[in-house]
Enzyme design. Structure first.
Site, mmCIF file in Angstrom:
data_model
loop_
_atom_site.group_PDB
_atom_site.id
_atom_site.type_symbol
_atom_site.label_atom_id
_atom_site.label_comp_id
_atom_site.label_asym_id
_atom_site.label_seq_id
_atom_site.Cartn_x
_atom_site.Cartn_y
_atom_site.Cartn_z
ATOM 1 N N SER A 145 0.874 -0.963 0.184
ATOM 2 C CA SER A 145 0.156 0.066 -0.065
ATOM 3 C C SER A 145 0.887 1.335 0.141
ATOM 4 O O SER A 145 2.071 1.221 0.422
ATOM 5 C CB SER A 145 -0.873 -0.009 1.276
ATOM 6 O OG SER A 145 -1.547 1.290 1.538
ATOM 7 N N TYR A 158 -2.570 -0.099 11.241
ATOM 8 C CA TYR A 158 -2.476 -0.524 9.900
ATOM 9 C C TYR A 158 -1.028 0.093 9.160
ATOM 10 O O TYR A 158 -0.320 -0.500 8.502
ATOM 11 C CB TYR A 158 -3.691 -0.287 9.022
ATOM 12 C CG TYR A 158 -3.709 -0.569 7.605
ATOM 13 C CD1 TYR A 158 -3.699 -2.143 7.366
ATOM 14 C CD2 TYR A 158 -3.564 0.046 6.410
ATOM 15 C CE1 TYR A 158 -3.833 -2.710 6.086
ATOM 16 C CE2 TYR A 158 -3.357 -0.354 5.437
ATOM 17 C CZ TYR A 158 -3.582 -1.678 5.133
ATOM 18 O OH TYR A 158 -3.766 -2.355 3.792
#
Length: 338
Positions: A145, A158
């Site tokens: 990501s 996260y």
């Protein structure tokens, strides 16, 4: 080492295979007779993903497993090879998350996100390497990501896990290169994707969680993963112009980006209106145990169907050569003008 063509059937393991990018990867790899081993915690989601792959002509096995358990990952790898033979490709995509300010996330919740989202990749990769390294063959794709480089507010757990994956992946890749093995690991850095995760995360925000625009469809991400599996020599691929812009801005002016995200990042991750009381967090238990949710989230109307940045990431050599030609032509024109 025998080199396989991409059209030859391969044994492919996909974790987090029941929804979002993982589910789209099932569709992307359910071609050429590939033998798929789908790993997740939700029975209904696994059943539906398996049916899709079989309809596309791929033999499939499903495994209920939690990747935070290293023994479970080892069992997945053992079953995959017992059923389908040597593992050629392993896709790591399983994760969980919490949307909340840091001070509202408990130590137990933080540990859970880290154990699944970071250590799940570590556990699964170890199980794959235990089999790939002795054969000198195999590819591992880590689904990453933009958050692996640039943390954002409300996603501290996260962000930390994705940063950890990035550092671990870089170190592991160096070790594999130093050893001279034919085994490869590569990473695909994703933008915001239209997946069910935003209705599955443990959410303590006022509004419903949403991705920061622009948003891309899951099949865009899955195509990138498939390409990375077929071309694992690159250390990473970027998907989406937003990913490129974020990573470049963070490298040039991270402090400025801190202030920008402080002003915009909290509102950008919430829909207007209250949370949906029917949303079911999957932090401790699967959200698709009894009902399949598919690959797509609720953002189809705004999600992009393609990514020019993905093409550029896949063809950086061609772009560099084209740029060199243009620079050379400009230099020659300038010389003639003199």
């Amino acid at each position: 080492m025998r080199i396989r063509t991409h059209s030859e059937p391969r044994t492919v393991v996909i974790t987090g295979a029941t929804a979002g990018v993982g589910r789209a990867c099932v569709r992307a790899f359910a071609t050429d007779g590939n033998r798929l081993v789908l790993v997740a915690r939700g029975v209904a989601g696994l059943r539906a993903a398996s049916a899709e792959a079989q309809a596309a002509g791929s033999p499939v096995r499903t495994v209920l497993a939690d990747v935070s358990d290293p023994e479970a990952c080892e069992a997945v790898a053992a079953r995959a090879e017992a059923e389908f033979g040597p593992i050629d490709v392993w896709i790591n995509d399983a994760f969980v998350s919490v949307f909340a300010p840091f001070t509202e996330i408990s130590p137990e919740e933080y540990r859970r996100v880290t154990e699944v989202t970071y250590l799940g990749y570590v556990n699964a990769t170890r199980a794959a390497l235990n089999r790939m390294l002795p054969r000198d063959h195999g590819t591992i794709v880590q689904v990453g990501s933009a958050i692996a480089y640039r943390g954002i507010p409300l996603q501290t757990a996260y962000s930390g896990a994705k940063h950890a994956i990035q550092g671990w992946h870089e170190a592991l890749r160096c070790e594999l290169l130093a050893s001279g093995t034919g085994v490869r690991t590569t990473m695909v850095q994703m933008p915001a994707v239209n997946t069910p995760q935003f209705d599955w995360v443990l959410n303590r925000l006022r509004g419903r969680a949403r991705p920061v625009a622009p948003v891309y469809q899951p099949h865009v991400a899955a195509r990138a993963v498939r390409y990375a599996a077929d071309h694992p020599g690159r250390r990473e691929y970027w998907v989406g112009g937003s990913t490129a812009a974020t990573l470049i801005a963070n490298a040039i002016a991270p402090g400025l980006l801190d202030r920008y995200l402080a002003r915009t990042g909290i509102a950008a991750q919430q829909d207007r209106g209250p949370r949906n009381p029917d949303d079911h967090a999957n932090l401790w238990a699967p959200a698709d145990a009894s009902r399949d949710h598919g690959a797509h989230g609720r953002f189809d109307e705004e999600a992009h169907e393609r990514s020019a940045q993905l093409w550029a990431s896949q063809h950086h050599g061609l772009l560099a050569a084209g740029g060199a030609v243009l620079v050379g032509a400009a230099a020659r024109a300038l010389a003639r003008g003199r």
